[in-house]
Design an enzyme around this catalytic site. Structure first.
Site, PDB file in Angstrom:
ATOM      1  N   GLY A   1     -21.700   4.460  14.459  1.00  0.00           N
ATOM      2  CA  GLY A   1     -21.014   5.737  14.274  1.00  0.00           C
ATOM      3  C   GLY A   1     -20.805   6.528  15.548  1.00  0.00           C
ATOM      4  O   GLY A   1     -20.092   7.535  15.538  1.00  0.00           O
TER       5      GLY A   1
ATOM      6  N   CYS B   1      -2.553  -0.756 -12.403  1.00  0.00           N
ATOM      7  CA  CYS B   1      -1.429  -1.333 -11.658  1.00  0.00           C
ATOM      8  C   CYS B   1      -0.363  -1.824 -12.621  1.00  0.00           C
ATOM      9  O   CYS B   1      -0.653  -2.560 -13.571  1.00  0.00           O
ATOM     10  CB  CYS B   1      -1.927  -2.499 -10.798  1.00  0.00           C
ATOM     11  SG  CYS B   1      -0.590  -3.456 -10.042  1.00  0.00           S
TER      12      CYS B   1
ATOM     13  N   CYS C   1      -0.100  -6.012 -12.063  1.00  0.00           N
ATOM     14  CA  CYS C   1      -1.178  -6.927 -12.431  1.00  0.00           C
ATOM     15  C   CYS C   1      -2.175  -6.324 -13.406  1.00  0.00           C
ATOM     16  O   CYS C   1      -3.086  -6.991 -13.853  1.00  0.00           O
ATOM     17  CB  CYS C   1      -1.932  -7.400 -11.185  1.00  0.00           C
ATOM     18  SG  CYS C   1      -3.054  -6.141 -10.519  1.00  0.00           S
TER      19      CYS C   1
ATOM     20  N   CYS D   1      -0.817  -1.881  -7.051  1.00  0.00           N
ATOM     21  CA  CYS D   1      -1.928  -2.054  -6.098  1.00  0.00           C
ATOM     22  C   CYS D   1      -1.427  -1.884  -4.684  1.00  0.00           C
ATOM     23  O   CYS D   1      -0.415  -2.465  -4.294  1.00  0.00           O
ATOM     24  CB  CYS D   1      -2.514  -3.464  -6.201  1.00  0.00           C
ATOM     25  SG  CYS D   1      -3.414  -3.777  -7.706  1.00  0.00           S
TER      26      CYS D   1
ATOM     27  N   CYS E   1      -3.377  -7.932  -5.436  1.00  0.00           N
ATOM     28  CA  CYS E   1      -2.463  -7.918  -6.584  1.00  0.00           C
ATOM     29  C   CYS E   1      -1.897  -9.325  -6.826  1.00  0.00           C
ATOM     30  O   CYS E   1      -1.873  -9.809  -7.959  1.00  0.00           O
ATOM     31  CB  CYS E   1      -1.334  -6.929  -6.314  1.00  0.00           C
ATOM     32  SG  CYS E   1      -0.463  -6.386  -7.776  1.00  0.00           S
TER      33      CYS E   1
END
Lengths: 256, 289, 227
Positions: free
Chosen positions: B29, B237, B240, B262, B268
């Site tokens: 970080g 979605c 899908c 997606c 997807c």
């Protein structure tokens, strides 16, 4: 009784020029010390040395910390000094802009010091902010407004709320009423008096305005050319000045 | 073989970047300054990500490049072609087959493995920048762990919008120490930041690199009474039928008709290949696109 | 309770060619608990000066000023502040207040300052203001707009709010009508009865005779200036 702040022979030089020289005094809890002088007297230099903004060239500034008793803040590590600046100490600047975040709401400004010491409950933080805004006479419905939408006096009062929310024990003030309208000044001084008494605060106030010190300060130091020329009870120094310069200052005040 | 050095950058530059990456991994970080090079693409087009990828790629790697989850946008295609030309590495659309994945603003839906590296493109690495413009001051705040200001930002959100409205680039605390900007990924992706793969972040214009080693604790900042929530559009979605993936909204006609699909195109496509069909979708075999 | 011992004072005006003005030499007086001593002398003889020295408002050049156990002449500012809070009260000739503060708060302040809670302090302030005939409609207003007599009565109310063991009163009955004058004299008598040591300046001979045990003529302390 241990003094809250022990200033010991503090000096600051700029090459050959004297910023402030050999200043010593003790400050106890609940006391307000005024430092007066004209421009160039060294009062702001002294304040910055005491508040840890500039390191003095000589001397010690000992503060009675909660955990370890008297500690010299000049030789303290920077993280410790910064922590002190967020908790036990407060600094009220002459220009509110220097002491506020202008792009953060009033509530955010007041809450910042709380969040800096790990307050993590939004409702509590907001509640405290509202409480403090009320104490400095800013209406609750202004809590989400930015300081840019406030008048000069309101900004100054917001600065005070922001500083006092964590219950500091020592407040440094640099010309707190400078640049404000006279009626606004009166209101601000009144507020400061009340808060100092209520919270048993100690304060060091730098100003060129003798009326401010008469109202707010218990004790007074008069500075000229970097040196302290007279010190004592405020009313005594103003009513029975001993040093020539103090006599000049006092007699120069316009009577209205 | 091309006239370029492998992956465009000279070996000394790659060494410098690798040193920065190692330092970043050692201090999760923490923003490591690095000497960002002039790349054959302008700032703001992924130069940080490209430099990091260039430094970690080996001839045996398989590279995937996505932009907002899609393999086929102009930027993703350009960067993929860039590495094909300068490094001649294998490329793929399939997340499971890639060993290095460079991404702009999304984390792939499926879990990544310990042998994979995820490289993020980062615009502004400093999470405190918008509240504290001074670099000197923000560096001090990081070194002294003074993060109160970060919560001020969240406070402002709640006071203005009733909730923490930050929906992307949502700040996180890494391994309990540094506050980090995870790049403009949607906050829905934040929980995925705790993963088995190595995550590397490159900001070319700002000249910073940071990193998260595998299995590192990454916690999204919040308030006790306004806890973090990884939200997405409340629907499935259209192609899908996935209910658990991050969705893009698509306007499909002049009458304002819309559909959600997606954002992760590979995810997807994989589901549709497996036979899943959404409300607007057609079975995979018949689909031309 | 109060003991002034061989006290002297002079003023040096540095900005007027360092002119030296001696005003007091070898001043002594004592005030026991329950006594009221009047300072008399011509105008300018040093009555107010001596009073201010006892209060610590003016510095003392030499000698001692004992108030209780503290020598005010050599005390630190902290000690004097504490003395003024708990022990020594002072009613000056003119009311000096912070602008904007309500009369009720002005009078309650000595009590608030020593820890009395707000409700009690206000209640006691109201009693005093009523006694001194300040009408209720004025209590929430700042006294800066009042008449001279009203201001003086507010000043007195404030001075008597806290039961100080020692009190300094500078012309407390000036600008008062006969009724209020009697009230103030009664208040002073009550203070004496509870054991306060009081030093007062009264230009009014009758008032002096009514409540003061003794008078001290400050002209006796004026330095003899060479002709």
């Amino acid at each position: 009784m241990t003094p809250l702040l022990q200033v010991d022979a503090v000096s600051k030089f700029y090459g050959a020029r004297v910023g402030c020289a050999d200043v010593s005094f003790d400050l106890y809890a609940g006391e307000v010390m005024g430092i007066v002088g004209e421009s160039g007297s060294g009062k702001s230099t002294l304040l910055n040395c005491l508040a840890g903004h500039t390191p003095p060239d000589t001397g010690a500034v000992r503060f009675d910390t909660r955990a370890d008793g008297l500690r010299d803040t000049v030789t303290m590590s920077e993280p410790e000094r910064r922590m002190l600046g967020r908790t036990d100490w407060a600094f009220v600047h002459q220009h509110a802009r220097d002491g506020l975040r202008m792009n953060v709401s009033a509530g955010g400004n007041v809450g910042e010091r709380l969040m800096a010491v790990n307050a993590r409950h939004y409702g509590d933080i907001r509640g405290k902010a509202i409480d403090w805004l009320d104490r400095v006479e800013i209406a609750e419905d202004r809590i989400d407004d930015r300081p840019t939408a406030f008048s000069g006096g309101m900004q100054q009062r917001l600065q005070i709320a922001r500083n006092l929310v964590t219950g500091p024990r020592l407040v440094f003030m640099d010309e707190p009423t400078g640049g404000l309208d006279v009626s606004v000044q009166a209101r601000l001084l009144d507020l400061l008096r009340g808060l100092v008494r209520e919270m048993n605060l100690s304060a060091i106030i730098v100003t060129h305005d003798l009326a401010v010190v008469r109202l707010l300060a218990d004790r007074l130091m008069v500075m000229k050319d970097g040196h302290v020329v007279e010190t004592g009870l405020t009313d005594q120094v103003l009513d029975d000045p001993q040093h020539g310069y103090t006599q000049l200052l006092v007699s120069s005040v316009l009577q209205v | 073989m091309s006239d370029y050095n492998f992956a465009y950058l000279d070996e000394q530059t790659k060494r410098m970047i690798r040193r920065a990456l190692l330092k970043g991994l050692a201090i999760p970080g923490y923003q490591v300054p690095f000497a960002s090079r002039e790349m054959p693409m302008p700032y703001g087009w992924g130069t940080g990500g490209v430099q990091v990828s260039a430094a970690v790629l080996t001839p045996d790697d398989t590279l995937k490049v996505i932009d907002q989850g899609a393999d086929d946008t102009t930027n993703a295609v350009s960067i993929r072609r860039f590495f094909q030309k300068t490094a001649d590495v294998a490329v793929t659309d399939a997340t499971s087959q890639a060993t290095v994945i460079q991404t702009r603003h999304r984390i792939p839906e499926q879990d990544l493995r310990p042998d994979q590296i995820l490289v993020y493109q980062v615009p502004i690495p400093e999470p405190l920048r918008f509240l504290e413009p001074s670099e000197v001051e923000t560096r001090k705040m990081h070194s002294l762990e003074e993060y109160g200001l970060m919560h001020v930002k969240l406070y402002e959100d709640i006071s203005k919008h009733g909730d923490i409205s930050t929906s992307y680039a949502y700040p996180v605390k890494v391994e309990g120490r540094y506050v980090m900007d995870p790049s403009p990924i949607p906050k829905f992706d934040n929980p995925k930041l705790e993963m088995s793969a190595i995550q590397l972040f490159g900001a070319g214009r700002e000249q910073r690199i940071y990193a998260i080693p595998p299995y590192t604790q990454v916690v999204s900042l919040d308030f006790d009474d306004y806890p973090f929530q990884a939200t997405k559009a409340d629907t499935a979605c259209g192609l899908c039928g996935a209910a658990d993936s991050y969705l893009d909204e698509l306007i499909v006609d002049d009458a304002g008709g819309r559909m959600f699909m997606c954002s992760d195109t590979d995810y997807c496509a994989g589901r549709r290949r497996a036979g899943c069909v959404g409300a607007f979708g057609v079975p995979y075999a018949e689909d031309v696109a | 309770m109060i003991s002034v011992e061989n006290v002297s004072k002079s003023f040096v005006l540095h900005n007027q060619g360092a002119a030296q003005i001696p005003v007091m030499e070898d001043a002594s007086l004592t005030v026991a608990a329950g006594e009221c001593v009047a300072l008399i002398g011509a105008s300018g003889a040093g009555k107010s000066t001596l009073m201010r020295m006892i209060y610590g408002n003016y510095l003392t050049a030499s000698g001692r000023i004992m108030v209780g156990d503290l020598d005010v002449a050599s005390a630190t500012p902290r000690e004097v502040i504490a003395l003024r809070k708990h022990t020594l009260g002072y009613v000056s000739q003119f009311l000096r207040v912070v602008p904007r503060v309500a009369t009720l708060d002005v009078v309650a302040e000595p009590l608030l300052h020593t820890g009395t809670d707000r409700a009690d302090a206000h209640a006691q302030a109201k009693v005093l203001l009523t006694r001194l005939n300040i009408p209720q409609r004025l209590w929430s207003l700042s006294p800066t707009t009042f008449s001279g007599g009203e201001q003086q009565r507010v000043n007195i109310a404030r001075g008597f709010a806290f039961p100080y063991p020692a009190l300094l009163l500078d012309e407390p009955t000036a600008s008062l009508d006969p009724t209020n004058r009697e009230t103030v004299l009664a208040m002073i008598t009550e203070a004496k009865a509870r054991g306060a040591a009081i030093v007062g300046i009264f230009h009014d001979q009758a008032a002096r005779d009514a409540i003061c045990e003794r008078s001290v003529d400050v002209t006796a302390f004026t330095p003899q200036v060479a002709a």
